[in-house]
Design a protein around this motif. Structure first.
Motif, PDB file in Angstrom:
ATOM      1  N   HIS A  80       0.790  -1.239   0.086  1.00  0.00           N
ATOM      2  CA  HIS A  80      -0.024  -0.048   0.181  1.00  0.00           C
ATOM      3  C   HIS A  80       0.877   1.410   0.028  1.00  0.00           C
ATOM      4  O   HIS A  80       0.635   2.254  -0.629  1.00  0.00           O
ATOM      5  N   VAL A  81       2.048   1.183   0.773  1.00  0.00           N
ATOM      6  CA  VAL A  81       2.924   2.525   0.895  1.00  0.00           C
ATOM      7  C   VAL A  81       3.435   2.514  -0.451  1.00  0.00           C
ATOM      8  O   VAL A  81       3.599   3.645  -0.952  1.00  0.00           O
ATOM      9  N   ARG A  82       3.969   1.482  -1.059  1.00  0.00           N
ATOM     10  CA  ARG A  82       4.699   1.783  -2.354  1.00  0.00           C
ATOM     11  C   ARG A  82       3.927   2.310  -3.472  1.00  0.00           C
ATOM     12  O   ARG A  82       4.268   3.105  -4.336  1.00  0.00           O
ATOM     13  N   LEU A  83       2.585   2.009  -3.423  1.00  0.00           N
ATOM     14  CA  LEU A  83       1.625   2.151  -4.556  1.00  0.00           C
ATOM     15  C   LEU A  83       1.509   3.777  -4.412  1.00  0.00           C
ATOM     16  O   LEU A  83       0.882   4.497  -5.037  1.00  0.00           O
ATOM     17  N   LYS A  84       1.641   4.399  -3.081  1.00  0.00           N
ATOM     18  CA  LYS A  84       1.528   5.890  -2.681  1.00  0.00           C
ATOM     19  C   LYS A  84       2.644   6.624  -2.595  1.00  0.00           C
ATOM     20  O   LYS A  84       2.616   7.709  -2.417  1.00  0.00           O
ATOM     21  N   THR A  85       3.775   5.889  -3.380  1.00  0.00           N
ATOM     22  CA  THR A  85       5.101   6.557  -3.187  1.00  0.00           C
ATOM     23  C   THR A  85       5.621   6.546  -4.684  1.00  0.00           C
ATOM     24  O   THR A  85       5.789   5.315  -5.279  1.00  0.00           O
ATOM     25  N   ALA A  86       5.704   7.656  -5.071  1.00  0.00           N
ATOM     26  CA  ALA A  86       6.581   7.804  -6.458  1.00  0.00           C
ATOM     27  C   ALA A  86       8.153   8.292  -6.144  1.00  0.00           C
ATOM     28  O   ALA A  86       8.507   8.951  -5.686  1.00  0.00           O
ATOM     29  N   TYR A  87       9.008   7.457  -7.072  1.00  0.00           N
ATOM     30  CA  TYR A  87      10.553   7.741  -6.766  1.00  0.00           C
ATOM     31  C   TYR A  87      11.185   7.963  -8.119  1.00  0.00           C
ATOM     32  O   TYR A  87      11.009   7.158  -9.119  1.00  0.00           O
ATOM     33  N   VAL A  88      11.726   8.947  -8.408  1.00  0.00           N
ATOM     34  CA  VAL A  88      12.588   9.411  -9.515  1.00  0.00           C
ATOM     35  C   VAL A  88      13.982   9.513  -9.082  1.00  0.00           C
ATOM     36  O   VAL A  88      14.498  10.075  -8.258  1.00  0.00           O
ATOM     37  N   PHE A  89      14.774   8.797  -9.969  1.00  0.00           N
ATOM     38  CA  PHE A  89      16.109   8.588  -9.659  1.00  0.00           C
ATOM     39  C   PHE A  89      16.834   9.367 -10.275  1.00  0.00           C
ATOM     40  O   PHE A  89      16.444  10.107 -11.326  1.00  0.00           O
ATOM     41  N   LEU A 148      14.465  10.432 -27.365  1.00  0.00           N
ATOM     42  CA  LEU A 148      14.359  11.446 -26.391  1.00  0.00           C
ATOM     43  C   LEU A 148      15.819  11.737 -25.931  1.00  0.00           C
ATOM     44  O   LEU A 148      16.504  11.087 -25.936  1.00  0.00           O
ATOM     45  N   SER A 149      15.878  13.070 -25.517  1.00  0.00           N
ATOM     46  CA  SER A 149      17.171  13.613 -24.793  1.00  0.00           C
ATOM     47  C   SER A 149      16.978  13.135 -23.426  1.00  0.00           C
ATOM     48  O   SER A 149      16.071  12.675 -23.045  1.00  0.00           O
ATOM     49  N   GLY A 150      18.148  13.540 -22.585  1.00  0.00           N
ATOM     50  CA  GLY A 150      18.266  13.150 -21.300  1.00  0.00           C
ATOM     51  C   GLY A 150      17.371  13.907 -20.551  1.00  0.00           C
ATOM     52  O   GLY A 150      16.605  13.367 -19.584  1.00  0.00           O
ATOM     53  N   GLY A 151      17.193  15.249 -20.826  1.00  0.00           N
ATOM     54  CA  GLY A 151      16.201  16.078 -20.283  1.00  0.00           C
ATOM     55  C   GLY A 151      14.989  15.458 -20.468  1.00  0.00           C
ATOM     56  O   GLY A 151      13.933  15.580 -19.390  1.00  0.00           O
ATOM     57  N   GLN A 152      14.615  15.269 -21.833  1.00  0.00           N
ATOM     58  CA  GLN A 152      13.141  14.659 -21.793  1.00  0.00           C
ATOM     59  C   GLN A 152      12.891  13.260 -21.157  1.00  0.00           C
ATOM     60  O   GLN A 152      11.700  13.297 -20.860  1.00  0.00           O
ATOM     61  N   ARG A 153      13.705  12.529 -21.123  1.00  0.00           N
ATOM     62  CA  ARG A 153      13.651  11.634 -20.265  1.00  0.00           C
ATOM     63  C   ARG A 153      13.260  11.701 -18.966  1.00  0.00           C
ATOM     64  O   ARG A 153      12.347  10.824 -18.512  1.00  0.00           O
ATOM     65  N   GLN A 154      13.939  12.576 -18.494  1.00  0.00           N
ATOM     66  CA  GLN A 154      13.763  12.840 -16.800  1.00  0.00           C
ATOM     67  C   GLN A 154      12.337  13.441 -16.712  1.00  0.00           C
ATOM     68  O   GLN A 154      11.620  13.166 -15.659  1.00  0.00           O
ATOM     69  N   ASP A 172      15.794  11.639  -6.130  1.00  0.00           N
ATOM     70  CA  ASP A 172      17.110  11.123  -5.669  1.00  0.00           C
ATOM     71  C   ASP A 172      17.964  11.720  -6.754  1.00  0.00           C
ATOM     72  O   ASP A 172      18.370  11.010  -7.492  1.00  0.00           O
ATOM     73  N   GLU A 173      18.415  12.974  -6.488  1.00  0.00           N
ATOM     74  CA  GLU A 173      19.273  13.705  -7.271  1.00  0.00           C
ATOM     75  C   GLU A 173      18.834  13.664  -8.690  1.00  0.00           C
ATOM     76  O   GLU A 173      19.792  13.541  -9.735  1.00  0.00           O
ATOM     77  N   HIS A 174      17.805  13.874  -9.064  1.00  0.00           N
ATOM     78  CA  HIS A 174      16.958  13.650 -10.386  1.00  0.00           C
ATOM     79  C   HIS A 174      17.474  14.761 -11.365  1.00  0.00           C
ATOM     80  O   HIS A 174      17.200  14.639 -12.450  1.00  0.00           O
ATOM     81  N   THR A 175      18.323  15.450 -11.022  1.00  0.00           N
ATOM     82  CA  THR A 175      19.111  16.524 -12.003  1.00  0.00           C
ATOM     83  C   THR A 175      20.501  16.456 -12.175  1.00  0.00           C
ATOM     84  O   THR A 175      20.951  17.079 -12.745  1.00  0.00           O
TER      85      THR A 175
END
Length: 263
Positions: A80-89, A148-154, A172-175
């Motif tokens: 349930h917690v993971r469904l409610k949490t989005a992670y961008v690496f 896609l470019s790197g920025g577009q993929r992010q 997590d340091e997504h830029t």
């Protein structure tokens, strides 16, 4: 609403994390209120990513307790917690070799709620399209990921995170892998997404300026300890020199320029 009246979304209580014989996090206790946007900063190896992973169960803890929505995070509550949490690496978790379009990749953000063997319906498709519009990529919905470019993929990663309809967004340091101009645009976009969707968010950065400018709460870490926790008006008045002096005061050493960016 006063801070004391704001609902608590998550809480760490005397949490310790060990990898082998090394203790990575030392007796961490923190409360996350709904609507907060954290900037997490500190040298390499300070424990930032380990801390972030506690909030969706990516990081197992040895002692202490982790709560989400008032419930302790256990194997029974994990899904349930993971469904409610989005992670961008840091690097967009999008394989450009996958034979998917931009739209199909973002639509994948809805699968967690539906289950892998359910076909997304009209609502999910509309949600994916709105998410693409929010990141300015609706015109690229039919484009293959490999173009896609790197920025577009992010930006696609951010759209897919939005399609998940999370209550907590972890960045997590997504830029870090982007050039400065593209990174600035992605940060501005992240701010807008958090604000317009009233999300609770945590962002790891090595850039002191970004840590001060973005978010409404700043957490500085060093060697597994939380050494600074500033929010609200006090955070707005912070300077890079303040952070450097605080680090030197608590850590007993100057922060190295290759460990955090001062610009």
């Amino acid at each position: 609403m006063a801070a004391s009246e704001t609902p608590v979304l998550a809480e760490l209580s005397h949490v310790r994390v060990r990898f082998g014989r090394s203790e990575i996090l030392h007796d961490i206790s923190l409360t996350v209120r709904s609507g907060e946007f954290w900037s997490l900063i500190g040298p390499n190896g300070a424990g930032k990513s380990t801390l972030l992973g506690l909030f969706n169960g990516l990081t197992p803890h040895d002692t202490g307790r982790v709560f989400r929505g008032g419930r302790e995070l256990t194997s029974a509550t994990m899904r349930h917690v993971r469904l409610k949490t989005a992670y961008v690496f840091q690097a967009a978790d999008i394989d450009p070799k996958m034979p998917l379009t931009v739209f199909e990749s973002v639509l994948g953000g809805t699968y967690g709620r539906l289950g892998l063997f359910h076909r997304p319906g009209r609502r999910e498709k509309e949600l994916a399209m709105r998410s693409l519009e929010a990141v300015g990529l609706s015109g690229m919905a039919a484009r293959p990921l490999g173009q896609l470019s790197g920025g577009q993929r992010q930006r696609v990663s951010l759209a897919r995170a939005m399609a998940q309809e999370p209550e907590l967004l972890l960045l997590d340091e997504h830029t870090a892998a982007l050039d400065p101009a593209t990174a600035a645009k992605v940060l501005e976009l992240s701010d807008r997404i958090v604000r317009e969707n009233q999300l609770t968010a945590m962002m790891i950065t090595h850039n002191m300026k970004d840590a001060i400018v973005h978010g409404n709460r700043l957490i500085m870490m060093n060697e597994g300890h939380n050494i600074l926790d500033i929010e609200g008006e006090e955070k707005k008045k912070l300077t890079k020199q303040d952070l450097l002096e605080k680090f030197a005061e608590v850590a007993g050493a100057q922060v190295e320029s290759d460990e955090v960016l001062l610009s």
